[in-house]
Design an enzyme around this catalytic site. Structure first.
Site, PDB file in Angstrom:
ATOM      1  N   ARG A 129      -4.372   2.382  63.317  1.00  0.00           N
ATOM      2  CA  ARG A 129      -5.745   2.794  63.027  1.00  0.00           C
ATOM      3  C   ARG A 129      -6.294   3.768  64.079  1.00  0.00           C
ATOM      4  NH1 ARG A 129      -7.892   0.836  58.879  1.00  0.00           N
ATOM      5  NH2 ARG A 129      -6.129  -0.578  58.764  1.00  0.00           N
ATOM      6  N   LYS A 131      20.717  -1.399  14.377  1.00  0.00           N
ATOM      7  CA  LYS A 131      22.020  -1.969  14.713  1.00  0.00           C
ATOM      8  C   LYS A 131      23.118  -1.345  13.857  1.00  0.00           C
ATOM      9  CE  LYS A 131      24.669  -6.269  14.923  1.00  0.00           C
ATOM     10  NZ  LYS A 131      24.628  -7.754  14.973  1.00  0.00           N
ATOM     11  N   GLY A 191       0.798  -1.215   0.000  1.00  0.00           N
ATOM     12  CA  GLY A 191       0.000   0.000   0.000  1.00  0.00           C
ATOM     13  C   GLY A 191       0.827   1.260   0.000  1.00  0.00           C
ATOM     14  N   HIS A 233      -2.077  15.866  48.034  1.00  0.00           N
ATOM     15  CA  HIS A 233      -1.027  14.862  48.232  1.00  0.00           C
ATOM     16  C   HIS A 233      -1.577  13.441  48.138  1.00  0.00           C
ATOM     17  CE1 HIS A 233       1.586  18.147  49.070  1.00  0.00           C
ATOM     18  NE2 HIS A 233       0.985  18.466  50.205  1.00  0.00           N
ATOM     19  N   GLY A 276      -4.954  24.987  47.329  1.00  0.00           N
ATOM     20  CA  GLY A 276      -3.911  24.418  46.488  1.00  0.00           C
ATOM     21  C   GLY A 276      -4.152  22.963  46.118  1.00  0.00           C
ATOM     22  N   ARG A 289       2.458 -11.570   4.493  1.00  0.00           N
ATOM     23  CA  ARG A 289       3.294 -11.957   5.626  1.00  0.00           C
ATOM     24  C   ARG A 289       4.773 -12.015   5.241  1.00  0.00           C
ATOM     25  NH1 ARG A 289       0.975 -16.348   9.830  1.00  0.00           N
ATOM     26  NH2 ARG A 289      -0.929 -15.277  10.474  1.00  0.00           N
ATOM     27  N   VAL A 290       5.045 -12.321   3.994  1.00  0.00           N
ATOM     28  CA  VAL A 290       6.429 -12.423   3.537  1.00  0.00           C
ATOM     29  C   VAL A 290       6.638 -11.461   2.374  1.00  0.00           C
ATOM     30  CG1 VAL A 290       8.210 -13.935   2.608  1.00  0.00           C
ATOM     31  CG2 VAL A 290       6.534 -14.840   4.231  1.00  0.00           C
ATOM     32  N   ASP A 307      -9.923  -0.174  70.364  1.00  0.00           N
ATOM     33  CA  ASP A 307      -9.596   1.214  70.695  1.00  0.00           C
ATOM     34  C   ASP A 307      -9.951   2.191  69.576  1.00  0.00           C
ATOM     35  OD1 ASP A 307      -7.626   0.247  69.026  1.00  0.00           O
ATOM     36  OD2 ASP A 307      -5.938   0.832  70.291  1.00  0.00           O
ATOM     37  N   ASP A 313       3.166  -7.401  13.628  1.00  0.00           N
ATOM     38  CA  ASP A 313       4.120  -7.163  12.539  1.00  0.00           C
ATOM     39  C   ASP A 313       5.387  -7.996  12.767  1.00  0.00           C
ATOM     40  OD1 ASP A 313       5.615  -6.035  10.461  1.00  0.00           O
ATOM     41  OD2 ASP A 313       4.717  -4.066  10.772  1.00  0.00           O
ATOM     42  N   THR A 370       9.578  -8.595   2.932  1.00  0.00           N
ATOM     43  CA  THR A 370      10.874  -7.935   3.140  1.00  0.00           C
ATOM     44  C   THR A 370      11.892  -8.850   3.802  1.00  0.00           C
ATOM     45  OG1 THR A 370      10.139  -7.045   5.271  1.00  0.00           O
ATOM     46  CG2 THR A 370       9.804  -5.664   3.316  1.00  0.00           C
TER      47      THR A 370
END
Length: 529
Positions: free
Chosen positions: A443, A140, A39, A281, A310, A67-68, A483, A128, A70
């Site tokens: 806690r 490389k 394409g 925060h 803020g 698929r094949v 507690d 791909d 390059t």
């Protein structure tokens, strides 16, 4: 190897054809021979450009549905050959392999296919093979070859050629090679992550992580730290996908806190009413429901006016003018909402430093996914906390059962507590937080802090009775001792929601009965570290 390397022959094979014609014309005008496939070749040829098909170079047609095409020595030899190596040059001559000096490739849209919900076979077909192979080969051999994998780099390539008489510098090729390897790495990470999920493998032997740079930040959590923001390409609504309409660039802390705020407010379906969360925060300092956004914002603000200064404001509905006018009454860092009216944006325009973000939707807090946290030498990975508790999931464990109104406040407090740093204690009254205790080592201290905040805000509002009186209280994990629960009772709480599961549950239940509290167990905890 020399610093400058000429570009005489280029291979262009792209899935995303944005800018392809313009690039092809620019290269052709600079005397570069164009090779291409499928394409891409058709698009260039239709634009009137002279293009040679890779099939003519390899002597083999594209086959197996593309698929094949390059994967051939004529291509990879042209990319990998060292131009200053006599043996390599002799091999090129012997086998009629022409040098390829520039590779322009972007990959099949695998990530997009997954994001759109493609089925297994469709996703497989969008993996791909030839593209990554060529990219890695060219990268490389960056001593001689330039490789471009992003449309964003087309202009930079042309500028480099113009600055150096049709050549590229080694430093430029190095930069392109690094980008190329990052792209193939991210691509493979996306494939492996998708496949692990498709196979139901929550702990694959190897896991890859990847992201794309969204912005370089001024600094990190502190000015002496460098930082950047990377996005993972998922479609989840939030700070990564938001549109910023105004204000300064987001900081590292802004992004972290805005994400926390929006994830929290998304717990509340906009169809059920307006909701507002104010974050400081990464912890909520006020969360509320209301008949309107204005009511929700005011109630959230009245939980902790000091901390709201803020802060980050998150809304679950489209920001309107009245709410915008109220928000600008104090200094606010960021406002994030699914949308904003023109009138609201006009109000905000007078506050140049206030950031306004819109997302078009809320994140789906029932949708799965993974969360990551780095530790020294590794990464912790877990499922996103999508645990949900509804009215039918609650177990009344005390003699006194909560009223319907108390049940609503208990569930509201539970949703908020999920987004508070552990140990978390949240006091709620009439659909609004009135005290939040976060991030304590025990806690009891969280309960004390939340109660103190409720007492102090009552004084600010000119009330004689602390806001915690008559409140519903949520604990993100069980009470190991009575507690913490007794501290909530002393603050005037009327009912408690907690996971249960402590060895001392019986003692805690007995204490609640003695104090005249109603208590329900969820059977689920929400630690947030």
């Amino acid at each position: 190897m020399t610093d400058l390397s000429p570009i005489r022959r280029a291979l262009l094979s792209v899935s995303d054809k944005t800018g392809l014609i313009e690039l092809g014309k620019a290269l052709s005008e600079r005397g570069v021979e164009l090779l291409s496939t499928g394409g891409s070749a058709k698009a260039l040829r239709d634009a009137g450009l002279d293009v040679r098909d890779v099939a003519d170079v390899t002597g083999y047609p594209e086959m197996m549905d593309g698929r094949v095409k390059t994967l051939h020595p004529a291509v990879h030899g042209g990319l990998l050959a060292l131009r200053d190596n006599a043996a390599h040059v002799a091999a090129m001559d012997e086998h009629n392999i022409g040098a390829i000096d520039l590779l322009v490739v972007n990959l099949y849209p695998f990530e997009e296919t997954v994001a759109k919900g493609g089925d297994y076979e469709d996703c497989i077909e969008n993996i791909d093979i030839g593209g990554p192979a060529m990219i890695r080969a060219a990268a490389k051999n960056h001593a001689f070859v330039s490789v471009v994998v992003d449309v964003e780099d087309y202009d930079a390539l042309l500028a480099e050629l113009d600055a150096n008489g049709g050549q590229t510098t080694y430093a430029f090729r190095q930069k392109l090679a690094q980008t190329a390897y990052a792209r193939t790495g991210a691509y493979d990470a996306a494939v492996s992550t998708w496949m692990a999920d498709a196979l139901g493998n929550s702990a694959p032997r190897r896991r890859a992580f990847a992201g794309t740079l969204s912005q370089t930040l001024r600094y990190g959590e502190n000015p002496h730290q460098t930082a950047a923001f990377y996005v993972d390409g998922t479609a989840r609504a939030g700070v990564a996908t938001a549109v910023q309409h105004q204000g300064k660039e987001l900081s590292y802390n802004n992004i972290n806190d805005t994400d926390a705020a929006f994830e929290l407010v998304a717990e509340f379906d906009p169809a059920d009413g307006a909701a507002c969360a104010i974050i400081k925060h990464a912890n909520p300092c006020g969360v509320a429901l209301g008949g309107t956004l204005l009511e929700a914002y005011k109630s959230a603000f009245d939980c902790d006016r000091t901390s709201a200064f803020g802060g980050i404001v998150a809304l679950n509905q489209t920001l309107d003018e009245a709410t915008a006018k109220e928000i600008v009454g104090i200094f606010t860092e960021v406002v994030i909402a699914p949308g904003a009216s023109d009138a609201a944006r006009e109000v905000f325009s007078a506050k140049k430093n206030l950031r306004l973000l819109t997302t078009d939707s809320l994140p789906d807090n029932r949708a799965g996914g993974l969360t990551y946290r780095q530790v020294a030498g590794g990464m912790l990975v877990q499922d996103k906390d999508v645990g949900f508790v509804g009215m039918d999931d609650l177990k009344v464990v005390t003699k006194l059962a909560p009223t319907d109104e108390q049940m609503r406040d208990l569930l509201f407090a539970w949703k908020v507590g999920k987004h508070v740093k552990s140990n978390a204690i949240v006091y709620v009254k009439d659909g609004a937080t009135v005290g939040v205790g976060a991030g304590q080592m025990n806690r009891l201290d969280s309960a004390l802090i939340a109660a103190k905040k409720a007492e102090r805000m009552a004084e600010v509002l000119g009330l004689e009775t602390p806001l915690s009186v008559g409140s519903a209280v949520a604990s993100d994990a069980f009470f190991p001792f009575a507690d913490g629960l007794m501290e909530a009772a002393a603050a005037g709480a009327s009912c408690i929601i907690q996971p249960g599961g402590s060895m001392r549950d019986d003692e805690v239940i007995a204490a609640a009965d003695e104090a005249g509290l109603a208590m329900v167990f969820t059977g689920m905890r929400h630690f947030r570290h």
